[in-house]
Design a protein around this motif. Structure first.
Motif, PDB file in Angstrom:
ATOM      1  N   PRO A  43      13.703 -20.276 -33.414  1.00 23.57           N
ATOM      2  CA  PRO A  43      14.543 -20.781 -32.319  1.00 23.57           C
ATOM      3  C   PRO A  43      15.992 -20.970 -32.748  1.00 23.57           C
ATOM      4  O   PRO A  43      16.261 -21.452 -33.855  1.00 23.57           O
ATOM      5  N   GLU A  44      16.919 -20.586 -31.887  1.00 18.47           N
ATOM      6  CA  GLU A  44      18.357 -20.712 -32.145  1.00 18.47           C
ATOM      7  C   GLU A  44      18.934 -21.927 -31.403  1.00 18.47           C
ATOM      8  O   GLU A  44      18.249 -22.606 -30.648  1.00 18.47           O
ATOM      9  N   ASN A 144      18.594 -20.646 -44.986  1.00 14.82           N
ATOM     10  CA  ASN A 144      17.929 -21.863 -44.519  1.00 14.82           C
ATOM     11  C   ASN A 144      18.485 -23.115 -45.182  1.00 14.82           C
ATOM     12  O   ASN A 144      18.424 -23.263 -46.413  1.00 14.82           O
ATOM     13  N   GLY A 145      19.023 -24.012 -44.380  1.00 19.42           N
ATOM     14  CA  GLY A 145      19.509 -25.294 -44.874  1.00 19.42           C
ATOM     15  C   GLY A 145      20.883 -25.280 -45.504  1.00 19.42           C
ATOM     16  O   GLY A 145      21.397 -26.336 -45.887  1.00 19.42           O
ATOM     17  N   LEU A 146      21.500 -24.112 -45.611  1.00 14.80           N
ATOM     18  CA  LEU A 146      22.767 -24.008 -46.341  1.00 14.80           C
ATOM     19  C   LEU A 146      23.888 -24.775 -45.672  1.00 14.80           C
ATOM     20  O   LEU A 146      24.472 -25.708 -46.257  1.00 14.80           O
ATOM     21  N   ASN A 184      15.325 -27.575 -40.555  1.00 16.87           N
ATOM     22  CA  ASN A 184      16.097 -26.388 -40.908  1.00 16.87           C
ATOM     23  C   ASN A 184      15.939 -25.973 -42.365  1.00 16.87           C
ATOM     24  O   ASN A 184      16.321 -24.872 -42.748  1.00 16.87           O
ATOM     25  N   ARG A 185      15.335 -26.856 -43.187  1.00 13.57           N
ATOM     26  CA  ARG A 185      15.144 -26.519 -44.598  1.00 13.57           C
ATOM     27  C   ARG A 185      14.161 -25.352 -44.715  1.00 13.57           C
ATOM     28  O   ARG A 185      13.422 -25.050 -43.794  1.00 13.57           O
ATOM     29  N   TYR A 186      14.125 -24.735 -45.896  1.00 14.30           N
ATOM     30  CA  TYR A 186      13.263 -23.581 -46.130  1.00 14.30           C
ATOM     31  C   TYR A 186      11.779 -23.968 -46.047  1.00 14.30           C
ATOM     32  O   TYR A 186      11.377 -24.962 -46.640  1.00 14.30           O
ATOM     33  N   PRO A 187      10.960 -23.211 -45.330  1.00 18.60           N
ATOM     34  CA  PRO A 187      11.320 -22.120 -44.404  1.00 18.60           C
ATOM     35  C   PRO A 187      11.734 -22.701 -43.050  1.00 18.60           C
ATOM     36  O   PRO A 187      11.033 -23.535 -42.478  1.00 18.60           O
ATOM     37  N   ALA A 188      12.880 -22.292 -42.573  1.00 18.94           N
ATOM     38  CA  ALA A 188      13.466 -22.884 -41.373  1.00 18.94           C
ATOM     39  C   ALA A 188      12.578 -22.717 -40.145  1.00 18.94           C
ATOM     40  O   ALA A 188      12.043 -21.643 -39.894  1.00 18.94           O
ATOM     41  N   ARG A 189      12.468 -23.806 -39.399  1.00 23.99           N
ATOM     42  CA  ARG A 189      11.739 -23.766 -38.129  1.00 23.99           C
ATOM     43  C   ARG A 189      12.697 -23.781 -36.942  1.00 23.99           C
ATOM     44  O   ARG A 189      12.287 -23.708 -35.794  1.00 23.99           O
ATOM     45  N   PHE A 191      17.225 -22.780 -36.218  1.00 18.73           N
ATOM     46  CA  PHE A 191      18.563 -22.480 -36.718  1.00 18.73           C
ATOM     47  C   PHE A 191      19.582 -23.354 -35.984  1.00 18.73           C
ATOM     48  O   PHE A 191      19.412 -23.646 -34.786  1.00 18.73           O
ATOM     49  N   PRO A 192      20.666 -23.762 -36.653  1.00 19.61           N
ATOM     50  CA  PRO A 192      21.696 -24.559 -35.980  1.00 19.61           C
ATOM     51  C   PRO A 192      22.515 -23.746 -34.991  1.00 19.61           C
ATOM     52  O   PRO A 192      23.016 -24.276 -34.001  1.00 19.61           O
ATOM     53  N   GLY A 193      22.646 -22.436 -35.266  1.00 15.59           N
ATOM     54  CA  GLY A 193      23.515 -21.607 -34.442  1.00 15.59           C
ATOM     55  C   GLY A 193      24.959 -22.012 -34.651  1.00 15.59           C
ATOM     56  O   GLY A 193      25.281 -22.970 -35.366  1.00 15.59           O
TER      57      GLY A 193
END
Length: 298
Positions: A43-44, A144-146, A184-189, A191-193
């Motif tokens: 999801p975005e 992810n999470g960066l 959002n951390r790995y593995p992201a569920r 995205f922040p967009g």
């Protein structure tokens, strides 16, 4: 009370992100996680949770700067929906940063104890400062999470060296970022967009202006500025035309064919996605310690 607000921001962001990610998935607003072998759909626009959290709790602070943060969130929404050109994104960012010129803050910039009074030039400087901060955070992204993790670290250290409204907004942003980072951390569920990255970057710039710690904020954004500079001098941001980062069968990353800050790390060290993100977080944390130490000097 301030710490409690940060905790409330974390809990609210945690809950809102869970709701928004499911809503975006149902609406088909998803993107491919291209740094996974199977490239799953994620999801975005989850950054709406950050915008809502900071917007709601920031209203309690009552800062005039909040409207700028929300406007950057709106630009992010437009970008996520229409995929704006980089030049258009910067132009819109400058437009919505105009209210920054009217904030009631001092017109000098502190350089480690030396004050530079910009006078009438300060409002223009402040607009470009917030615009630059927003777009720099938006550009150093894709793993992810960066972007949310580095923003949390920056806001945390800014909270340590500021006072008043600036500290309150930084702590709210920190709580909102950490709540979102859980998903959002790995593995992201989710995205922040650009909704999330542009708004967080703007918040960092606004805290720097309100707290009169512009130089320290710039130091914290060094990794982002390096990434911008490397890309600007090499491919002029047309990175998609030159290829992407590849994921090898063993999960390690192969640097993209164009120069970038993250690509240079990949060439220096054999990394997986979580390790790459952890390295950048570590660099950011070290810069944070440097900024804190410099702020303690007489």
């Amino acid at each position: 009370m301030i710490v409690m607000t940060s905790l409330i921001a974390l809990i609210l962001s945690l809950a809102l992100t869970a709701y928004i990610k499911d809503a975006m998935k149902r609406a088909g607003i998803v993107g491919r996680d291209i740094h996974k072998p199977e490239k799953p759909k994620v999801p975005e626009m989850g950054g709406l949770a950050i915008v809502l959290t900071v917007g709601i709790l920031g209203a309690l602070v009552g800062s005039d700067a909040l409207v700028v943060f929300l406007l950057f969130g709106l630009v992010g929404v437009i970008d996520d929906i229409t995929n704006l050109r980089q030049s258009h994104k910067v132009a819109l960012s400058l437009l919505v940063s105009v209210p920054v010129a009217f904030l009631n803050v001092g017109r000098s910039v502190d350089f480690f104890g030396y004050s530079l009074n910009l006078g009438l030039l300060y409002p223009i400087f402040a607009m470009f400062f917030v615009t630059g901060s927003a777009n720099l955070v938006n550009m150093l992204a894709g793993f992810n999470g960066l972007e949310v993790g580095t923003s949390a670290i920056i806001l945390g250290f800014l909270a340590l060296i500021t006072e008043g409204t600036a500290r309150e907004l930084a702590l709210i942003g920190l709580g909102a970022s950490l709540g979102f980072l859980w998903w959002n951390r790995y593995p992201a569920r989710v995205f922040p967009g650009d909704t999330g990255t542009l708004s967080l970057g703007a918040l960092i710039g606004l805290v720097g202006i309100l707290g009169k710690v512009e130089v320290y904020t710039a130091i914290l954004l060094i990794p982002h500025f390096l990434d911008f500079t490397i890309k600007a001098l090499s491919v002029r941001f047309g990175v998609r035309k030159h290829g992407r980062t590849e994921v090898l069968p063993d999960g390690t990353l192969k640097a993209p064919p164009y120069p970038s800050f993250l690509g240079k790390i990949m060439k220096m060290v054999r990394v997986t996605e979580p390790k790459l993100v952890a390295i950048v977080w570590g660099i950011e944390f070290i810069l944070g310690l440097l900024v804190w130490a410099l702020s303690q000097l007489p």
